[in-house]
Design a protein around this motif. Sequence first.
Motif, PDB file in Angstrom:
ATOM      1  N   LYS A   1      -4.297   3.023   7.105  1.00 27.90           N
ATOM      2  CA  LYS A   1      -4.017   1.857   6.281  1.00 27.90           C
ATOM      3  C   LYS A   1      -2.521   2.163   6.333  1.00 27.90           C
ATOM      4  O   LYS A   1      -1.786   2.967   6.641  1.00 27.90           O
TER       5      LYS A   1
ATOM      6  N   LYS B   1      -4.509   0.372  -3.347  1.00 25.40           N
ATOM      7  CA  LYS B   1      -5.362  -0.271  -2.414  1.00 25.40           C
ATOM      8  C   LYS B   1      -4.401  -0.775  -1.524  1.00 25.40           C
ATOM      9  O   LYS B   1      -4.030  -1.836  -1.057  1.00 25.40           O
ATOM     10  N   ARG B   2      -4.181   0.065  -0.396  1.00 27.08           N
ATOM     11  CA  ARG B   2      -3.460   0.070   0.731  1.00 27.08           C
ATOM     12  C   ARG B   2      -4.074  -0.807   1.572  1.00 27.08           C
ATOM     13  O   ARG B   2      -5.478  -0.790   1.948  1.00 27.08           O
ATOM     14  N   GLU B   3      -3.453  -1.785   2.373  1.00 25.41           N
ATOM     15  CA  GLU B   3      -3.871  -2.437   3.433  1.00 25.41           C
ATOM     16  C   GLU B   3      -4.304  -1.733   4.666  1.00 25.41           C
ATOM     17  O   GLU B   3      -3.486  -0.986   5.068  1.00 25.41           O
ATOM     18  N   VAL B   4      -5.400  -2.207   5.381  1.00 25.79           N
ATOM     19  CA  VAL B   4      -5.570  -1.532   6.776  1.00 25.79           C
ATOM     20  C   VAL B   4      -4.751  -2.418   7.650  1.00 25.79           C
ATOM     21  O   VAL B   4      -4.697  -3.451   7.781  1.00 25.79           O
TER      22      VAL B   4
END
Length: 170
Positions: free
Chosen positions: A146, A31-34
């Motif tokens: 991301k 779940k990489r951050e945008v």
Amino acid sequence: MSTSSRAWVKPVIAAVAIAAIGFGAYATVSKREVAPQLTFLSIKGDKITPESLKGKVVMVNFWATSCTTCVAEMPKMVDTYNKFKGQGMEFVAVAMNYDPPNYVLNYAETRQLPFKVALDTDGSAAKAYGNVAMTPTTFVIGKDGKILKRYLGEPDFAALHKLLAESLNG
């Protein structure tokens, strides 16, 4: 139940706990951050918009002219940019809000920095990127927008180049 018939309970609990920890680590990585969608203002007065960076691998480097590590790593950042710019990489060096704009302009001009240099005069960019306070802090953003990696301090340039090569060819 006797003690021997419950001997399997502890190993099963341990296996479930290990699996849960492993899944938690996987979920965190997957779940990489945008990256923040913000517009930078370059020292030349140009706007660097999210649209202009879309579909590219982007490095955003927070730095300051008063930061010895930043100044020391800058030639390697220039080399990195020159190595990957032809493959679709973009680079934005964001000067911290406490850095006097005339110092930033002088540094960029005398060193002939080949990439975009922006001023974060109000600190909003540093805040948007998770309250960046320490310099240098560098973000590598994938083509999907991301964040792939955050480096605090000077990056391991061999590992950074490997990540950039993979991201640009992927």
